[in-house]
Scaffold this active site. Structure first.
Site, PDB file in Angstrom:
ATOM      1  N   LYS A 290     -37.617 -30.456  29.631  1.00 51.43           N
ATOM      2  CA  LYS A 290     -37.704 -30.367  31.093  1.00 51.43           C
ATOM      3  C   LYS A 290     -38.695 -31.397  31.635  1.00 51.43           C
ATOM      4  O   LYS A 290     -38.375 -32.177  32.546  1.00 51.43           O
ATOM      5  CB  LYS A 290     -38.146 -28.968  31.514  1.00 51.43           C
ATOM      6  CG  LYS A 290     -38.184 -28.773  33.022  1.00 51.43           C
ATOM      7  CD  LYS A 290     -38.866 -27.475  33.418  1.00 51.43           C
ATOM      8  CE  LYS A 290     -40.374 -27.651  33.400  1.00 51.43           C
ATOM      9  NZ  LYS A 290     -41.084 -26.515  34.002  1.00 51.43           N
TER      10      LYS A 290
ATOM     11  N   ASP B 100     -35.495 -25.867  35.325  1.00 52.81           N
ATOM     12  CA  ASP B 100     -36.634 -24.960  35.530  1.00 52.81           C
ATOM     13  C   ASP B 100     -36.106 -23.581  35.907  1.00 52.81           C
ATOM     14  O   ASP B 100     -34.903 -23.320  35.851  1.00 52.81           O
ATOM     15  CB  ASP B 100     -37.599 -25.513  36.585  1.00 52.81           C
ATOM     16  CG  ASP B 100     -36.994 -25.504  37.984  1.00 52.81           C
ATOM     17  OD1 ASP B 100     -35.768 -25.227  38.118  1.00 52.81           O
ATOM     18  OD2 ASP B 100     -37.729 -25.760  38.951  1.00 52.81           O
TER      19      ASP B 100
END
Length: 401
Positions: free
Chosen positions: A269, A287
């Protein structure tokens, strides 16, 4: 003359003719055997009775049949038993025919059941619109067996709609270079971007380069990072990250995924945030907001970030991945909240299968909007000009109240 009459009388009496007795009455005729001769009427009766005897026997044999006929069907008005029997037979045949037709209908119904089910499924496909109360948008619900092509079209249409709603979408972390972005992204774990943006100015003012932060005193860094939560672990991560950059990459943030994920505290991420926003290389940022929304929209049923990334990435051209992430995250923070989605104020409600999970009343839904959509400050202290032009308000610095 007298002798002749007497002889005649004797001859007649021998033949059985009636002879008058002394009283003048005719005596009964007798046969040659001396028995009384039967009268013609009696003889006729005996002849008839002998002929009728076989008929009576036949009648006795057919009596049970007639009795059964009587029990089966009452005599008709004209007393004809045969007609009643025929009527009964006709009724029985009609009953059997009706039973056969009923059985045929049931069989046909069983055979047509799958067709009816298929028809219902087809109807669901055709009628994929939820009815909404007056004043609220009609909402399209994708069919359960939505094809991959239909899913791709719907997903891309949602992204186009979000691009019109958030043309100013951007990473909501303040940064001026790749080093500041990677440190800020590591610090954003389990806290808000706003809190990170309020904390990093002091950190970067004291430690502007990887070399500076690599040599920093851990306790001093912990004190700066305390507002972000989990400050000890985060201090260890950013100092270790800075040392790796200094020692392995000459103090520069690498621009390759395989190099970024080797750094302390950096996962896929964080790597995609850096690649997409600092180097212009497409990546999907999975997320908590992104995960929640793509599952609500039925883009995927996956729960693991790397599998979500792969599933969603397959629906869009690679060139759209970075901005897609911004659009989805912006929408998740402003309208499609985790606990109380503002469904009644959602611009993509007609495309959302989860419409109705949140507040559908337009007035009540508008009160749930956050940041610029609700007229409140955003998360960045130094947002892009496009955000300010759209009515966005900068976030206040730490301790500004």
């Amino acid at each position: 003359m007298t002798a002749t009459k007497t002889a005649s009388k004797k001859a007649v009496s021998k033949k059985g003719a009636p002879v008058e007795d002394v009283s003048g009455k005719a005596a009964p005729a007798r046969s040659a055997t001396g028995k009384k001769a039967a009268s013609p009427a009696a003889a006729a009766k005996k002849s008839v009775s002998k002929k009728a005897a076989p008929a009576k026997a036949v009648a006795k044999k057919t009596a049970p049949v007639k009795a059964a006929a009587k029990r089966t069907a009452p005599a008709s008005s004209d007393g004809t038993k045969t007609t009643a029997t025929k009527t009964t037979a006709t009724k029985t045949a009609a009953t059997k025919t009706a039973a056969t037709k009923t059985a045929a209908k049931k069989t046909a119904a069983k055979k047509s059941a799958p067709a009816k089910v298929a028809a219902k499924k087809t109807a669901v496909k055709k009628t994929a619109v939820k009815k909404a109360p007056p004043g609220q948008p009609s909402v399209a619900e994708p069919p359960r067996d939505e094809s991959h092509t239909a899913l791709v079209r719907r997903a891309r249409r949602i992204n186009r709609e979000l691009a019109e709603v958030y043309p100013y979408a951007h990473p909501e972390l303040d940064f001026q270079n790749p080093f500041q972005l990677i440190v800020a992204t590591v610090l954003s774990a389990q806290t808000t971007d706003l809190r990170v943006n309020q904390t990093t100015p002091a950190l970067f003012a004291k430690y502007p380069t990887p070399e500076d932060l690599a040599e920093a005193n851990a306790e001093e860094v912990e004190e700066i990072l305390r507002p972000t939560g989990f400050f000890r672990a985060k201090t260890k991560s950013v100092i270790g990250l800075s040392k790796a950059l200094r020692d392995d990459f000459g103090g520069e943030v690498p621009g390759r995924l395989e190099d970024l994920v080797k750094l302390p505290g950096v996962g896929r991420k964080t790597a995609f945030v850096v690649l997409g926003n600092a180097f212009g290389r497409p990546g999907i940022t999975v997320d908590t907001h992104f995960q929640r929304l793509v599952r609500r929209w039925k883009w995927t049923e996956q729960t693991e970030p790397d599998k979500i990334e792969a599933a969603v990435g397959a629906l869009f051209p690679k060139s759209e991945w970075t901005m897609l992430s911004h659009h989805v995250i912006f929408h998740g923070r402003r309208i499609c909240h985790a606990r109380k989605p503002a469904c009644g104020a959602c611009p993509i409600a007609p495309l959302c299968p989860a419409y109705g999970e949140g507040e559908t009343d337009p007035e009540k839904a508008r009160k749930l909007l956050k940041y610029e959509k609700g007229g409140f400050p955003g998360q960045r202290l130094n947002p892009p000009q496009s955000y300010l032009d759209a009515g966005g308000i900068p976030a206040p610095p730490l301790g500004a109240g």
